[in-house]
Structure formats: structure tokens, C-alpha cells
Scaffold this active site. Structure first.
Site, short mmCIF file in Angstrom:
data_model
loop_
_atom_site.label_atom_id
_atom_site.label_comp_id
_atom_site.label_asym_id
_atom_site.label_seq_id
_atom_site.Cartn_x
_atom_site.Cartn_y
_atom_site.Cartn_z
N ASN A 7 -8.64 -61.59 -99.42
CA ASN A 7 -8.94 -62.59 -100.43
C ASN A 7 -8.50 -62.04 -101.79
O ASN A 7 -9.00 -61.01 -102.24
CB ASN A 7 -10.45 -62.89 -100.42
CG ASN A 7 -10.82 -64.04 -101.34
OD1 ASN A 7 -10.32 -64.16 -102.45
ND2 ASN A 7 -11.73 -64.89 -100.89
N ARG A 18 -7.26 -61.80 -119.43
CA ARG A 18 -6.43 -61.53 -120.60
C ARG A 18 -5.35 -62.56 -120.84
O ARG A 18 -4.64 -62.48 -121.84
CB ARG A 18 -5.78 -60.14 -120.44
CG ARG A 18 -6.68 -58.96 -120.67
CD ARG A 18 -7.03 -58.77 -122.14
NE ARG A 18 -5.85 -58.46 -122.94
CZ ARG A 18 -5.43 -57.22 -123.18
NH1 ARG A 18 -6.10 -56.18 -122.67
NH2 ARG A 18 -4.38 -57.01 -123.93
N HIS A 43 -9.66 -68.95 -102.77
CA HIS A 43 -10.78 -69.89 -102.90
C HIS A 43 -10.68 -70.55 -104.27
O HIS A 43 -11.36 -70.13 -105.22
CB HIS A 43 -12.10 -69.15 -102.73
CG HIS A 43 -13.29 -70.04 -102.60
ND1 HIS A 43 -14.37 -69.74 -101.80
CD2 HIS A 43 -13.58 -71.24 -103.18
CE1 HIS A 43 -15.26 -70.71 -101.89
NE2 HIS A 43 -14.81 -71.62 -102.73
N ARG A 45 -11.51 -72.89 -107.21
CA ARG A 45 -12.65 -73.69 -107.64
C ARG A 45 -12.21 -74.67 -108.73
O ARG A 45 -11.19 -74.45 -109.38
CB ARG A 45 -13.78 -72.78 -108.12
CG ARG A 45 -14.46 -72.04 -106.97
CD ARG A 45 -15.65 -71.23 -107.45
NE ARG A 45 -16.50 -70.82 -106.34
CZ ARG A 45 -16.34 -69.73 -105.62
NH1 ARG A 45 -15.32 -68.91 -105.88
NH2 ARG A 45 -17.16 -69.43 -104.63
N HIS A 50 -10.57 -68.29 -111.37
CA HIS A 50 -9.78 -67.20 -110.77
C HIS A 50 -8.51 -67.82 -110.18
O HIS A 50 -7.55 -68.03 -110.93
CB HIS A 50 -10.59 -66.38 -109.77
CG HIS A 50 -11.61 -67.14 -108.98
ND1 HIS A 50 -11.29 -68.16 -108.12
CD2 HIS A 50 -12.96 -67.01 -108.94
CE1 HIS A 50 -12.40 -68.63 -107.57
NE2 HIS A 50 -13.43 -67.97 -108.04
N GLU A 70 -9.99 -71.59 -98.88
CA GLU A 70 -11.42 -71.86 -98.79
C GLU A 70 -11.86 -72.78 -99.92
O GLU A 70 -11.29 -72.74 -101.01
CB GLU A 70 -12.23 -70.56 -98.93
CG GLU A 70 -11.96 -69.52 -97.88
CD GLU A 70 -12.80 -68.27 -98.10
OE1 GLU A 70 -12.91 -67.47 -97.15
OE2 GLU A 70 -13.33 -68.09 -99.22
N THR A 100 -20.41 -67.17 -106.63
CA THR A 100 -19.73 -66.91 -105.38
C THR A 100 -20.45 -67.72 -104.30
O THR A 100 -21.53 -68.26 -104.55
CB THR A 100 -19.76 -65.40 -105.03
OG1 THR A 100 -18.97 -65.17 -103.86
CG2 THR A 100 -21.18 -64.91 -104.80
N HIS A 190 -17.88 -62.13 -96.37
CA HIS A 190 -18.76 -62.01 -97.52
C HIS A 190 -19.49 -60.66 -97.47
O HIS A 190 -20.32 -60.41 -96.61
CB HIS A 190 -19.79 -63.13 -97.62
CG HIS A 190 -20.25 -63.36 -99.04
ND1 HIS A 190 -19.63 -64.27 -99.89
CD2 HIS A 190 -21.22 -62.77 -99.77
CE1 HIS A 190 -20.23 -64.25 -101.06
NE2 HIS A 190 -21.18 -63.34 -101.02
N ASP A 191 -19.13 -59.79 -98.41
CA ASP A 191 -19.74 -58.48 -98.59
C ASP A 191 -19.48 -57.50 -97.45
O ASP A 191 -20.16 -56.47 -97.33
CB ASP A 191 -21.25 -58.59 -98.81
CG ASP A 191 -21.59 -59.21 -100.17
OD1 ASP A 191 -20.69 -59.28 -101.02
OD2 ASP A 191 -22.75 -59.64 -100.36
N GLY A 213 -12.46 -59.64 -99.84
CA GLY A 213 -11.83 -59.65 -101.15
C GLY A 213 -12.48 -58.69 -102.12
O GLY A 213 -11.90 -57.67 -102.51
N HIS A 214 -13.71 -58.96 -102.54
CA HIS A 214 -14.35 -58.21 -103.62
C HIS A 214 -14.40 -56.71 -103.32
O HIS A 214 -13.95 -55.89 -104.14
CB HIS A 214 -15.76 -58.75 -103.85
CG HIS A 214 -16.48 -58.08 -104.97
ND1 HIS A 214 -16.22 -58.37 -106.30
CD2 HIS A 214 -17.43 -57.10 -104.98
CE1 HIS A 214 -16.99 -57.62 -107.07
NE2 HIS A 214 -17.73 -56.84 -106.30
#
EC number: 2.6.99.2
Length: 239
Positions: A7, A18, A43, A45, A50, A70, A100, A190-191, A213-214
Site C-alpha cells: 500500500n 510539501r 486507498h 479518499r 494521500h 480500496e 484510517t 491493517h497493522d 503499507g504503514h
């Protein structure tokens, strides 16, 4: 074999902080593929904080691995997915102001709605996955929507893993068994990270794909993107 989809939202978050085009989201996605990722997840939004809709349109023709989009299937998202035709769309019930994703679909309450959405995407030749909590009844009802896969929301597993991994994995194992019984493909995300991924992969039956991703981008700050993707693939491949 469990596939790794990277992701790239956090790369876009850094760019947007920036302005300009640093880091280059398109190049980063292609580099992820070059370094071994077997899919790219985005994903978008509505506020485009992002990944932007324009990023999705630019990524679609250049990616050579699986493209997974997503999001909550509001009208603008649905139109974007039908325009870009990814390999997979993952339906996520996140609110517009959600930081999130924080919950899966109630496939009982929204079954008719999800049936309609699944039909729309499947008629366009797009595989449909539904983001769900690890609940057997939710999985059973997801099967009635016409989706191809479910994606297990793994935040609760990741939170409980350090204290008791057996307890953390139990509802996910039961949910996975039900998904297999219902003939659904199984994704997760997720996580998930380098600490908890291997145990999850080795314990959950029928796991086809993880979207990360994160944690992966955080690890890349120290290890570099190529080394990080290789590390995640090792956790999935046992080599």
C-alpha cells in the site's frame, strides 16, 4: 502462496506534505514491483489527502502486477474504479473523515447494498473483496453478497499479539475456516508488520494476499525500500 501487495498511501502522504512530486508516487510504485512486490494497493479518499484520483488514473496503465483499489464505494469512487479497471477492488466502509480504516462491513445490515455494488464491479470484470471483522456470521453473510474474497481487518490481532498471540489469532482462524468453507478467497490487512506477519501467515488457512503499507514504509526509513520488501517476502515465503 501468500502474495504481498504494498500500500503506497504513505508515500503519497509524504509527497503531499510539501507539494511538488517528491517522492514520486508513480516511480515508487514501479520500484516496489521491481523489488518483488506482487501487487500495489491504493486507498483514495474523497479529500485526496494521500493518494489522489489522478494518481490512480496514472498508475493503472503502468503497473504490471495486481492493482488493488480500496475504498468506500461512494459514487465518485465507483466511477474511478470502473474507469481504471483494477484487478481487484476492496470495499471498505470508512467515513470520509476517518484517519484510517477502523471497522469492517456489517454484511448482515448492508447485504442488499453490497450485493448491488458487487454486481456492478463483477460485471466489469473486477474481482471484489469486502473488508470485514473476524466474525463467522459476518463471513457467512459476506458470501451471500456475491463477492469473491474477504479481507480480514487485522488491527485487533496486531494489538493483542505482543501479549498473547494464540488468543489474538483465534477469531481470525475461525473466520478464515468459515471463509474457506463458503468458497471465499481470503486477504488480510491493517497493522501487519515484521513482528507479527509470519505467525499470522503460518496459522491462517487459505491466506491469498496481505496488503501492508504503514509498517512497511516505516521500516523502509531504516532498511531502505528494497531491503524492506525483501524482508516482508521472507516472512511470507519461509526462505
Amino acid at each position: 502462496m501468500t502474495r504481498l501487495s504494498v500500500n503506497i498511501n504513505k508515500i503519497a502522504t509524504l509527497r503531499n506534505a510539501r507539494g511538488g512530486n517528491m517522492p514520486d508516487v508513480l516511480k515508487s510504485a514501479l520500484d516496489c514491483e521491481k523489488f518483488g512486490a506482487e501487487g500495489i494497493t491504493v486507498h483514495p479518499r474523497p479529500d485526496e489527502r494521500h493518494i489522489r484520483y489522478s494518481d490512480v488514473r496514472a498508475l493503472s496503465p503502468i503497473l504490471t502486477t495486481e492493482f488493488n483499489i480500496e475504498g468506500n464505494p461512494i459514487e465518485s469512487f465507483t466511477s474511478l474504479v470502473l474507469e481504471t479497471r483494477p484487478a481487484q477492488v476492496t470495499l471498505v466502509p470508512d467515513a470520509a473523515d476517518a484517519i484510517t480504516s477502523n471497522a469492517g462491513w456489517n454484511t448482515i445490515k448492508y447485504k442488499k447494498y453490497l450485493q448491488q455494488i458487487c454486481r456492478t464491479f463483477k460485471e466489469a470484470g473486477i474481482r471484489v473483496s469486502i473488508f470485514v471483522d473476524p466474525d463467522v456470521e459476518i463471513i457467512k453473510n459476506a458470501a451471500d453478497t456475491g463477492c469473491d474474497r474477504v479481507e480480514l481487518y487485522t488491527e485487533m490481532y496486531a494489538r493483542k499479539y505482543p501479549e498473547n498471540r494464540e488468543e489474538a489469532i483465534e477469531p481470525y482462524f475461525k473466520a478464515a475456516e468459515e471463509a474457506v468453507r463458503c468458497g471465499l478467497g481470503l486477504n488480510a490487512g491493517h497493522d501487519l508488520n515484521l513482528d507479527n506477519l509470519k505467525y499470522f501467515k503460518n496459522t491462517i488457512p487459505g491466506l491469498l494476499e496481505v496488503s501492508i503499507g504503514h509498517a512497511l514504509i516505516c521500516d523502509a526509513l531504516y532498511l531502505g525500500l528494497e531491503n524492506t520488501i525483501a524482508a516482508y517476502l521472507r516472512e511470507l515465503r519461509d526462505f
